[in-house]
Design a protein around this motif. Structure first.
Motif, PDB file in Angstrom:
ATOM      1  N   ALA A 172       0.835  -1.207   0.000  1.00  0.00           N
ATOM      2  CA  ALA A 172       0.000   0.000   0.000  1.00  0.00           C
ATOM      3  C   ALA A 172       0.867   1.253   0.000  1.00  0.00           C
ATOM      4  O   ALA A 172       0.591   2.219  -0.734  1.00  0.00           O
ATOM      5  N   MET A 173       1.919   1.265   0.809  1.00  0.00           N
ATOM      6  CA  MET A 173       2.835   2.409   0.833  1.00  0.00           C
ATOM      7  C   MET A 173       3.498   2.604  -0.531  1.00  0.00           C
ATOM      8  O   MET A 173       3.622   3.731  -1.026  1.00  0.00           O
ATOM      9  N   ALA A 174       3.915   1.495  -1.135  1.00  0.00           N
ATOM     10  CA  ALA A 174       4.564   1.572  -2.450  1.00  0.00           C
ATOM     11  C   ALA A 174       3.598   2.072  -3.511  1.00  0.00           C
ATOM     12  O   ALA A 174       3.988   2.836  -4.407  1.00  0.00           O
ATOM     13  N   ALA A 175       2.319   1.657  -3.423  1.00  0.00           N
ATOM     14  CA  ALA A 175       1.321   2.109  -4.394  1.00  0.00           C
ATOM     15  C   ALA A 175       1.111   3.610  -4.287  1.00  0.00           C
ATOM     16  O   ALA A 175       1.009   4.312  -5.308  1.00  0.00           O
ATOM     17  N   VAL A 176       1.047   4.116  -3.057  1.00  0.00           N
ATOM     18  CA  VAL A 176       0.891   5.563  -2.859  1.00  0.00           C
ATOM     19  C   VAL A 176       2.110   6.310  -3.390  1.00  0.00           C
ATOM     20  O   VAL A 176       1.986   7.339  -4.069  1.00  0.00           O
ATOM     21  N   ALA A 177       3.310   5.783  -3.071  1.00  0.00           N
ATOM     22  CA  ALA A 177       4.534   6.455  -3.503  1.00  0.00           C
ATOM     23  C   ALA A 177       4.695   6.420  -5.018  1.00  0.00           C
ATOM     24  O   ALA A 177       4.954   7.449  -5.657  1.00  0.00           O
ATOM     25  N   LEU A 178       4.535   5.235  -5.611  1.00  0.00           N
ATOM     26  CA  LEU A 178       4.767   5.090  -7.053  1.00  0.00           C
ATOM     27  C   LEU A 178       3.612   5.665  -7.869  1.00  0.00           C
ATOM     28  O   LEU A 178       3.827   6.433  -8.814  1.00  0.00           O
ATOM     29  N   GLY A 179       2.372   5.306  -7.501  1.00  0.00           N
ATOM     30  CA  GLY A 179       1.220   5.842  -8.228  1.00  0.00           C
ATOM     31  C   GLY A 179       1.065   7.339  -8.036  1.00  0.00           C
ATOM     32  O   GLY A 179       0.827   8.094  -8.992  1.00  0.00           O
ATOM     33  N   GLY A 180       1.221   7.781  -6.774  1.00  0.00           N
ATOM     34  CA  GLY A 180       1.158   9.217  -6.513  1.00  0.00           C
ATOM     35  C   GLY A 180       2.284   9.967  -7.194  1.00  0.00           C
ATOM     36  O   GLY A 180       2.109  11.098  -7.657  1.00  0.00           O
ATOM     37  N   GLY A 181       3.452   9.335  -7.285  1.00  0.00           N
ATOM     38  CA  GLY A 181       4.581   9.974  -7.957  1.00  0.00           C
ATOM     39  C   GLY A 181       4.367  10.100  -9.453  1.00  0.00           C
ATOM     40  O   GLY A 181       4.759  11.101 -10.069  1.00  0.00           O
ATOM     41  N   ILE A 182       3.758   9.068 -10.065  1.00  0.00           N
ATOM     42  CA  ILE A 182       3.430   9.143 -11.496  1.00  0.00           C
ATOM     43  C   ILE A 182       2.487  10.325 -11.750  1.00  0.00           C
ATOM     44  O   ILE A 182       2.669  11.109 -12.688  1.00  0.00           O
ATOM     45  N   TRP A 183       1.463  10.435 -10.895  1.00  0.00           N
ATOM     46  CA  TRP A 183       0.525  11.551 -11.049  1.00  0.00           C
ATOM     47  C   TRP A 183       1.226  12.885 -10.789  1.00  0.00           C
ATOM     48  O   TRP A 183       1.015  13.862 -11.527  1.00  0.00           O
ATOM     49  N   ALA A 184       2.055  12.956  -9.737  1.00  0.00           N
ATOM     50  CA  ALA A 184       2.731  14.208  -9.395  1.00  0.00           C
ATOM     51  C   ALA A 184       3.648  14.653 -10.531  1.00  0.00           C
ATOM     52  O   ALA A 184       3.737  15.849 -10.841  1.00  0.00           O
ATOM     53  N   MET A 185       4.335  13.678 -11.176  1.00  0.00           N
ATOM     54  CA  MET A 185       5.178  14.034 -12.319  1.00  0.00           C
ATOM     55  C   MET A 185       4.336  14.682 -13.407  1.00  0.00           C
ATOM     56  O   MET A 185       4.695  15.735 -13.961  1.00  0.00           O
ATOM     57  N   HIS A 186       3.202  14.043 -13.717  1.00  0.00           N
ATOM     58  CA  HIS A 186       2.296  14.568 -14.744  1.00  0.00           C
ATOM     59  C   HIS A 186       1.792  15.965 -14.365  1.00  0.00           C
ATOM     60  O   HIS A 186       1.793  16.891 -15.195  1.00  0.00           O
ATOM     61  N   PHE A 187       1.381  16.139 -13.116  1.00  0.00           N
ATOM     62  CA  PHE A 187       0.783  17.403 -12.708  1.00  0.00           C
ATOM     63  C   PHE A 187       1.810  18.528 -12.679  1.00  0.00           C
ATOM     64  O   PHE A 187       1.534  19.664 -13.110  1.00  0.00           O
ATOM     65  N   VAL A 188       3.013  18.230 -12.183  1.00  0.00           N
ATOM     66  CA  VAL A 188       4.068  19.248 -12.171  1.00  0.00           C
ATOM     67  C   VAL A 188       4.419  19.659 -13.595  1.00  0.00           C
ATOM     68  O   VAL A 188       4.592  20.852 -13.901  1.00  0.00           O
ATOM     69  N   ALA A 189       4.515  18.664 -14.492  1.00  0.00           N
ATOM     70  CA  ALA A 189       4.818  18.981 -15.890  1.00  0.00           C
ATOM     71  C   ALA A 189       3.698  19.797 -16.526  1.00  0.00           C
ATOM     72  O   ALA A 189       3.946  20.728 -17.301  1.00  0.00           O
ATOM     73  N   MET A 190       2.434  19.488 -16.194  1.00  0.00           N
ATOM     74  CA  MET A 190       1.307  20.244 -16.735  1.00  0.00           C
ATOM     75  C   MET A 190       1.275  21.679 -16.195  1.00  0.00           C
ATOM     76  O   MET A 190       0.903  22.621 -16.900  1.00  0.00           O
ATOM     77  N   LEU A 191       1.669  21.830 -14.943  1.00  0.00           N
ATOM     78  CA  LEU A 191       1.730  23.177 -14.375  1.00  0.00           C
ATOM     79  C   LEU A 191       2.880  23.978 -14.977  1.00  0.00           C
ATOM     80  O   LEU A 191       2.896  25.210 -14.903  1.00  0.00           O
ATOM     81  N   GLY A 192       3.848  23.255 -15.549  1.00  0.00           N
ATOM     82  CA  GLY A 192       4.933  23.929 -16.251  1.00  0.00           C
ATOM     83  C   GLY A 192       4.572  24.311 -17.679  1.00  0.00           C
ATOM     84  O   GLY A 192       5.366  24.945 -18.380  1.00  0.00           O
ATOM     85  N   LEU A 193       3.380  23.892 -18.124  1.00  0.00           N
ATOM     86  CA  LEU A 193       2.898  24.262 -19.456  1.00  0.00           C
ATOM     87  C   LEU A 193       2.648  25.776 -19.508  1.00  0.00           C
ATOM     88  O   LEU A 193       2.026  26.350 -18.611  1.00  0.00           O
ATOM     89  N   GLN A 194       3.134  26.416 -20.539  1.00  0.00           N
ATOM     90  CA  GLN A 194       2.993  27.866 -20.682  1.00  0.00           C
ATOM     91  C   GLN A 194       2.177  28.185 -21.934  1.00  0.00           C
ATOM     92  O   GLN A 194       2.559  27.822 -23.044  1.00  0.00           O
ATOM     93  N   LEU A 195       1.029  28.836 -21.726  1.00  0.00           N
ATOM     94  CA  LEU A 195       0.153  29.263 -22.802  1.00  0.00           C
ATOM     95  C   LEU A 195      -0.028  30.776 -22.733  1.00  0.00           C
ATOM     96  O   LEU A 195       0.175  31.379 -21.658  1.00  0.00           O
ATOM     97  N   PRO A 196      -0.407  31.405 -23.824  1.00  0.00           N
ATOM     98  CA  PRO A 196      -0.565  32.869 -23.815  1.00  0.00           C
ATOM     99  C   PRO A 196      -1.833  33.344 -23.087  1.00  0.00           C
ATOM    100  O   PRO A 196      -2.123  34.538 -23.075  1.00  0.00           O
ATOM    101  N   ILE A 197      -2.592  32.408 -22.501  1.00  0.00           N
ATOM    102  CA  ILE A 197      -3.793  32.783 -21.741  1.00  0.00           C
ATOM    103  C   ILE A 197      -3.710  32.162 -20.352  1.00  0.00           C
ATOM    104  O   ILE A 197      -2.926  31.241 -20.095  1.00  0.00           O
TER     105      ILE A 197
END
Length: 373
Positions: free
Chosen positions: A45-70
């Motif tokens: 369960a700990m590994a699922a939170v760390a690995l699954g949550g980390g996969i999502w966190a990578m995606h979300f951090v990268a999406m927040l790094g997306l730069q659009l003109p709006i």
């Protein structure tokens, strides 16, 4: 169509999050299959939170790094759903790896599960964008899906083909790069258009600030899990010294405290029960974090003792310390090989060969126990 760019620092941070999550999840599960059902469930369960949550966190951090003109931001509920989905999918894969026999079919099935889950999580998260709308191409979705499955299957095979430190490190690299590559392959096939309400006010916290907060939280969670349950590093001499110091303190506080009694039976846990094996039948004992694995009759069994406790409780002379992480029973040794400044002992039983390293500092003791001195 809107012009798209990325914040380079947040792209780098997203890769770091993916690597940290991969290392945490794979390290936490090292030796988990040998644990009793209860501890194994907790570790998975700990590994699922760390690995699954980390996969999502990578995606979300990268999406927040997306730069659009709006201005744009993300719907909290949809974002939460994508995070929970990532944890659930990784948890299913880890259950397949640690509660069933690890066959080539199961390794592949676990990789496919993770590989299918990554792009699903990605596109669900993308659907939560506010004030602009993503537009996908068929080749982008198909390419991301195929790449995700292939890379994830490869990562699982590398990480679980053999549960050595080398495989864990290589598996970490494969998992991190797989998640990172899939995200940006999907982004390469995505364009964005502004919605009519694109001039609306956004959230109070900017995307860059939110990305840093998510990255820090991901690192804190992974770091906490590593400190609480990781078994990547062997038990060190300092840990042994601390255990000895704790025993000494107990004797000072309780004068009637006595050393653990010598026993001939070693406890191990299996299917929720505590069973015992004759110490004379045990070939070797290996440290696994704060616990040990005992090698007997070609099996590896989970023992609740630490390696220092095992050394104290077992009859004097029956086992010899070959390494800071290993005790060996000389009566079962079938071979010895001297290296340059260390060695290896071999145990052959039931057609299987087990190797145990002999450290330089323990070489003389092992040779003496084997009658080679």
């Amino acid at each position: 169509m809107l012009d798209v760019s990325h914040n380079g620092w947040l792209v780098a941070a997203s890769l770091a999050v993916a690597l940290m999550a991969g290392f945490t999840g794979l390290s936490l599960t090292k030796g988990a299959s040998a644990l009793a059902i209860g501890p194994r469930k907790t570790r998975v369960a700990m590994a699922a939170v760390a690995l699954g949550g980390g996969i999502w966190a990578m995606h979300f951090v990268a999406m927040l790094g997306l730069q659009l003109p709006i201005l744009f931001y993300y719907d909290p509920l949809v974002t939460l759903i994508s995070a929970l989905l990532a944890i659930l999918i990784v948890g299913i894969a880890l259950i397949c790896l640690h509660f069933f026999q690890r066959t080539p079919r199961n390794l592949t099935a676990a990789g496919i599960c993770i590989g299918a889950g990554i792009p699903v999580m990605h596109y669900i998260g993308m659907s939560g964008m506010e004030l602009c709308q993503p537009r996908y191409t068929l080749w982008g979705v198909a390419g991301a899906g195929v790449a995700s499955v292939l890379l994830s299957v490869g990562a699982v095979w590398v990480a679980y083909g053999s549960r050595t430190k080398r495989n864990i490190l290589l598996g970490t690299l494969c998992f991190g790069l797989a998640v990172f590559a899939v995200h940006f392959l999907a982004m390469a096939g995505t364009s964005f258009v502004a919605l009519p309400e694109a001039t609306s006010a956004g959230p109070v916290i900017g995307n860059e600030t939110l990305a840093l907060i998510v990255a820090v939280i991901a690192f804190v969670i992974c770091g906490s899990f590593l400190l609480s349950g990781v078994s990547f590093l062997p038990e060190t001499s300092l840990q042994e010294s601390n255990e000895n110091a704790e025993d000494y303190d107990a004797q000072l506080k309780h004068p009637d405290h006595v050393a653990p009694a010598t026993v001939l039976q070693i406890p191990y846990e299996l299917d929720g029960r505590t069973l015992f094996v004759d110490s004379a039948e045990v070939t070797a004992i290996r440290a696994e974090g704060h616990y040990t694995l005992i090698y007997a009759d070609g099996k590896k069994l989970f023992c609740p003792w630490s390696i220092s406790e095992a050394e104290k409780r077992l009859p004097s002379g029956q086992f010899v310390r070959a390494h800071r992480s290993y005790l060996v029973n000389p009566a079962h040794v079938t071979g010895f090989e001297r290296k340059k400044d260390n060695g290896v002992v071999f145990f052959e039983r039931a057609g299987q060969t087990e190797k145990v390293p002999v450290s330089r500092s323990r070489l003389q003791d092992v040779r003496l126990a084997l009658g080679l001195v």
